[in-house]
Write an enzyme that holds these catalytic residues in place. Structure first.
Site, PDB file in Angstrom:
ATOM      1  N   GLY A 106      55.829  18.828  17.879  1.00  0.00           N
ATOM      2  CA  GLY A 106      56.891  19.411  18.693  1.00  0.00           C
ATOM      3  C   GLY A 106      58.160  19.733  17.929  1.00  0.00           C
ATOM      4  O   GLY A 106      59.044  20.399  18.460  1.00  0.00           O
ATOM      5  N   CYS A 119      38.793  36.157  41.757  1.00  0.00           N
ATOM      6  CA  CYS A 119      38.641  37.309  40.871  1.00  0.00           C
ATOM      7  C   CYS A 119      37.709  38.335  41.526  1.00  0.00           C
ATOM      8  O   CYS A 119      36.602  37.999  41.955  1.00  0.00           O
ATOM      9  CB  CYS A 119      38.074  36.853  39.533  1.00  0.00           C
ATOM     10  N   CYS A 154      34.415  38.601  38.977  1.00  0.00           N
ATOM     11  CA  CYS A 154      33.439  37.533  38.783  1.00  0.00           C
ATOM     12  C   CYS A 154      33.474  36.496  39.899  1.00  0.00           C
ATOM     13  O   CYS A 154      32.651  35.586  39.923  1.00  0.00           O
ATOM     14  CB  CYS A 154      33.640  36.857  37.424  1.00  0.00           C
ATOM     15  N   CYS A 176      40.449  37.998  36.651  1.00  0.00           N
ATOM     16  CA  CYS A 176      40.736  36.986  35.637  1.00  0.00           C
ATOM     17  C   CYS A 176      41.616  37.574  34.547  1.00  0.00           C
ATOM     18  O   CYS A 176      41.354  38.682  34.068  1.00  0.00           O
ATOM     19  CB  CYS A 176      39.442  36.513  34.978  1.00  0.00           C
ATOM     20  N   CYS A 184      35.676  36.099  32.008  1.00  0.00           N
ATOM     21  CA  CYS A 184      35.247  36.830  33.192  1.00  0.00           C
ATOM     22  C   CYS A 184      33.908  37.535  32.908  1.00  0.00           C
ATOM     23  O   CYS A 184      32.974  37.470  33.709  1.00  0.00           O
ATOM     24  CB  CYS A 184      36.323  37.842  33.570  1.00  0.00           C
TER      25      CYS A 184
END
Lengths: 379, 291, 285
Positions: free
Chosen positions: C36, C246, C249, C271, C277
């Protein structure tokens, strides 16, 4: 399903590149030669070398051709090319007293040792659009050159002189501060190999400005001149000329001259410094030096150099983070252009927030308004 | 890491002083061997004639017991604000040490602590009310947000609890609760000071600094703010250092007083005693001008 | 294989010169060692404009080897022009194999998304970062924000979030949601949606973040705690796609792009991760 404009990327990119070439050439005029650009668009080439941070006139000329004259774009191309080159050596610090001068003026004194040398300048020419240039032909060029060089020979003009410096004169008389240097270690950081960290030593600030974008530096320096952190500058000396560059190459023990570069140097005499204990008040100096012939850049740089040394940071020009983060043309142009990239995901995410907020607002319509600026209450 | 031994005013049951200061000094300039000997009340100056250094304060030593209120009085330039700003870590002192009873049992010089420890001490063990509310408050945060800052820094991450505590503090300092979410930028001077006081008390600090808290206020408002401080002090058994140029404020608030001039303490003692029997000519002048 | 590949016009493998790559790898090692923490590095200019992924690209260039299988995505899609462009440059200068299949790729460079399929310990995810400094929201000066990080002084950002809740009833940050890494450093996860934040937490793979223009590198190593800033009574929430699926899909468990039907004005969703997808559609058919 709706039309998705982002698909089929590769083909689209190739077609766009082809179109760029077509737009560059569709006029049907003979192709520009890199030599022509290098010789006749001298100042554009100089800007590209400075901002591209690579002294390579021929490469800069090709970059200008590739960029169809867009100086920022050409500098960017040159910078990217620079990233592929290994660093073989560091050159010795140059001494501008060695400069073979083509132009040199001082606004501080009428008479300076060596004299004022106007050199190639448009400063005093009227900017009348010269339509005759449209008619310029090879014969004109040949005739002019023959006549001019004949005259040069006959008057035996002393081109390529070295001159004493105005600031040395001031220093000898104790009127100007001694040079103030880097971070105290005597080392000069290389901002292309070590990141610029704040507070930055003066040498790092100067490096960053030397490759800064001319217009950006000028805008901030101009803000200082107009009163946002005014340093009350006087141009002590401006010189343009050629400098030998020496380096100790690996395997060869001694220094070798690796080439000559054209540079512009500005020394700006600025407001007085109170002087510490046991010191007299003196003028302070702002310094600018950049590749090529670029007077506006060198002067802007010198003004900003001095402005950034102010102990109070009230104006943008006095804040080194503000100046240095925002004057690299390649960074700034790249980021400005990046807004053309898709931001669907982030936008979807904010959209989600906005819709929820609108829902909440509906629910809370009855509740007391919570934002802050109510009427003044007395104690 | 600063570990408060006990929360807030529970410290009053600890033995030993809440704060002990030894030889505190703050110089602006290069400082030379003559600085100390050629400045101060005897010279009527705090500028060193040899090197031009400003001796804002020097040779300040005192101890402060729990639950007591110490007044620091003097004219502007006497170094009294410098003193509390050093103790609250707004300024780094040039010389001296200070020990906080609630920090490592009063065994470690607080000026030698790391920046992180100093901030922890500021947030958990101390509270500050500045003369200028802009210094103590972020005027673009709501009143509640300002108090929240202190609570957040002490590790409270519950909006409901933060708001309950902030509300209670505002109530205590007589700020209408409906102002909780308003910006102090639009408050009157008196109310800004009340918010500052609420913020300073957010974490039940063992030590509270008041730097000319009433100076910018109207006379009627001054009295109300002083009343508030007095009642809070009694109710919470606060330990306070109150800086003021106004002996009236000192008389009203404090038990013990330091009189400062040209960066030095010229006299110290019980406030009542100093008021009834001032020893130093400068103190005598101050007292005689008091109505 | 590398030896056989001819690269464009005599450029070095992966464009940058080797000493630059080494410098970048050193910075990455430091970033991994201090999760970080933003490691400053001397960013190089690339043939790609700054702001277009030069940070991520430099990391990829310094990491990539001839045996790597590369995947490049933007907004979750392999096909967006910018992803195509970056992939093209990397292929031109390295000759490596590429894939759209998340599970086959060894090295994935991304802008604004984490692929939907979980990554494994042998995979590296490289993020392009526009603004590395999460505190910039409350403090404009770099010198000051570095000090704030050094002292873990994040109170001003917390107050900002508190004020958000007071004003709007919730935290209004959309994408690019600030997180605490390993309980120590506040980090900008790059403009990924909140949806992707939980998938940084204790992940099996290495996450590297490169900000070219701002000259910073940082990392979330595998199995590292990543916690979004949240209040006990105002928990962090991902984007709400409840009741949506979606259109291609049928997925109800992925981050969705919103599409507006030109003629009907109807909203549909697909997606954002296009390769996921496609995979799902292939499995279904």
């Amino acid at each position: 399903m709706g039309y998705v404009p982002i698909k089929g990327g590769l083909k689209a990119i190739e077609a766009a590149e082809e179109l760029v070439t077509y737009f560059r050439l569709r006029g049907g005029s003979p192709p520009l030669e890199a030599e022509q650009i290098r010789d006749q668009l001298r100042l554009a080439v100089d800007r590209v070398m400075g901002e591209g941070s690579l002294y390579a006139p021929f490469h800069a000329a090709v970059a200008l051709k590739q960029a169809e004259g867009d100086v920022l774009e050409a500098s960017f191309i040159l910078r990217a090319y620079r990233s592929t080159l290994p660093r073989l050596a560091y050159t010795q610090t140059v001494d501008t007293r060695e400069m073979r001068i083509i132009r040199r003026i001082s606004a501080a004194f009428k008479d300076i040792p060596g004299g004022q040398l106007l050199g190639p300048t448009r400063d005093y020419s009227l900017r009348l659009l010269d339509l005759e240039l449209a008619e310029e032909g090879t014969t004109h060029v040949k005739e002019f050159l023959a006549a001019y060089t004949f005259r040069l020979d006959s008057i035996n003009a002393p081109l390529g002189l070295t001159f004493p410096k105005v600031v040395d004169m001031l220093r000898r008389e104790g009127l100007l501060e001694e040079p103030v240097g880097g971070d105290g270690t005597g080392e000069i950081p290389d901002i292309t190999r070590q990141p610029l960290l704040f507070p930055a030593p003066r040498s790092a600030r100067l490096q960053a400005m030397a490759r800064g974008e001319t217009g950006g530096l000028m805008a901030l320096a101009y803000s200082s001149m107009r009163g946002y952190g005014n340093i009350h500058p006087t141009l002590g000396e401006l010189r343009v000329g050629y400098l030998p560059v020496r380096a100790a190459l690996e395997g060869k023990g001694k220094l070798v001259t690796v080439g000559t570069v054209l540079v512009t140097e500005a020394e700006v005499i600025a407001r007085m410094d109170g002087g510490g204990k046991g010191q007299q008040p003196r003028f302070t100096l702002g310094y600018g030096l950049c590749f090529g012939h670029n007077e506006v850049k060198a002067i802007s740089m010198a003004i900003l150099d001095r402005a950034m040394r102010s102990t109070v940071k009230e104006a943008p020009a006095e804040d080194e983070e503000f100046v240095l983060y925002h004057t690299d043309g390649i960074e700034a142009a790249g980021f400005t252009a990046h807004w053309k990239l898709p931001h669907y995901v982030t936008f979807q995410s904010v959209l989600d927030r906005l819709r929820r907020r609108q829902e909440n607002q509906g629910k809370n319509e009855q509740k007391e308004e919570v934002t802050g600026d109510g009427p003044k209450d007395e104690v | 890491m600063a570990q408060p031994e006990k929360e807030g005013n529970a410290v009053s049951k600890e033995q030993g002083p809440v704060l002990q200061v030894r030889g505190l000094g703050k110089f602006y300039g290069e400082a030379c061997p003559h600085c100390i000997n050629s400045t101060g009340p005897a010279w009527e100056s705090n500028i060193c004639p040899a090197c031009g250094t400003i001796v804002a304060c020097a040779e300040i030593s005192f101890a402060l017991m729990a639950g007591s209120v110490l007044g620091v009085v003097g004219e502007s330039g006497s170094g009294k604000s410098t003193l509390v700003q050093c103790l609250y870590f707004d300024l780094a002192p040039s010389t001296g040490e200070a020990f906080l009873g609630s920090y490592v049992g009063g065994k470690k010089n607080i000026f030698a602590a790391s920046a992180q420890e100093k901030r922890l001490m500021r947030n958990k063990l101390m509270g500050m009310v500045y003369q200028n509310p802009q210094q103590g408050l972020n005027l673009d945060f709501s009143a509640g947000g300002n108090i929240a800052e202190k609570l957040l820094m002490a590790g409270c991450f519950h909006v409901g609890r933060i708001r309950a505590r902030a509300g209670a503090l505002l109530e205590k300092t007589e700020v209408p609760l409906k102002r909780l979410d308003h910006l102090p930028r639009f408050f009157s001077g008196g109310m800004q000071q009340r918010v500052q006081i609420a913020k300073a008390l957010a974490n039940n600090p063992g030590l509270v600094f008041l730097d000319e808290v009433t100076t910018g206020l109207d006379v009627s408002v001054q009295a109300k703010v002083l009343d508030l401080i007095r009642s809070l002090q009694r109710e919470l058994a606060l330990t306070i250092i109150a800086v003021s140029h106004d002996l009236g404020v000192i008389r009203l608030l404090t038990d013990y007083t330091l009189v400062m001039k040209n960066g030095r303490i010229v006299e110290q003692g019980l406030t009542d005693q100093i008021l009834s029997d001032p020893q130093h000519p400068y103190t005598q002048l101050l007292v005689s001008s008091l109505l | 294989m590398a030896q056989r590949t001819r690269y464009k016009r005599g450029y070095n493998f992966a464009f940058l010169d080797e000493s630059s790559k080494k410098e970048l790898r050193r910075a990455m090692l430091k970033a991994v060692a201090i999760p970080g923490y933003q490691v400053p590095f001397a960013s190089r200019e690339l043939p790609l404009a700054q702001g277009w992924g030069t940070g991520g690209l430099q990391l990829t260039m310094a990491l990539i080897g001839p045996e790597d299988i590369l995947k490049v995505i933007d907004q979750g899609s392999d096909d967006v022009v910018n992803a195509v462009n970056i992939r093209k440059l990397l292929v031109q200068t390295t000759g490596v194999a590429t894939t759209e299949d998340t599970q086959r790729a060894t090295l994935i460079q991304t802008r604004h998304r984490i692929p939907e399929e979980p990554l494994c310990s042998w995979q590296i995810l490289v993020f392009q970062v526009p603004y590395p400094e999460p505190l910039r929201l409350v403090e404009p000066s770099e010198a000051k924000t570095r000090e704030m990080h050094a002292e873990a002084d994040y109170s001003r950002l917390w107050v900002h979030l508190y004020e958000d809740i007071v004003r709007w009833g919730e935290i209004t940050i959309g994408a690019q949601y600030p997180v605490m890494v390993n309980g120590r450093y506040l980090m900008d996860p790059s403009p990924i949606p909140r949806w992707d934040i939980p998938r940084l937490h204790m992940a099996d793979h290495l996450n590297l973040f490169g900000a070219g223009r701002e000259k910073r590198i940082y990392a979330v190593p595998p199995y590292t705690k990543v916690e979004p800033l949240e209040f006990e009574d105002y928990p962090f929430r991902v984007e709400d796609f409840r009741g949506k699926s979606c259109a291609a899909c049928g997925s109800t468990s992925t981050f969705l792009d919103e599409l507006l039907e030109e003629t009907t004005g109807k909203r549909t969703y697909t997606c954002s991760d296009t390769s996921y997808c496609a995979k799902k559609r292939a499995a279904r058919d």
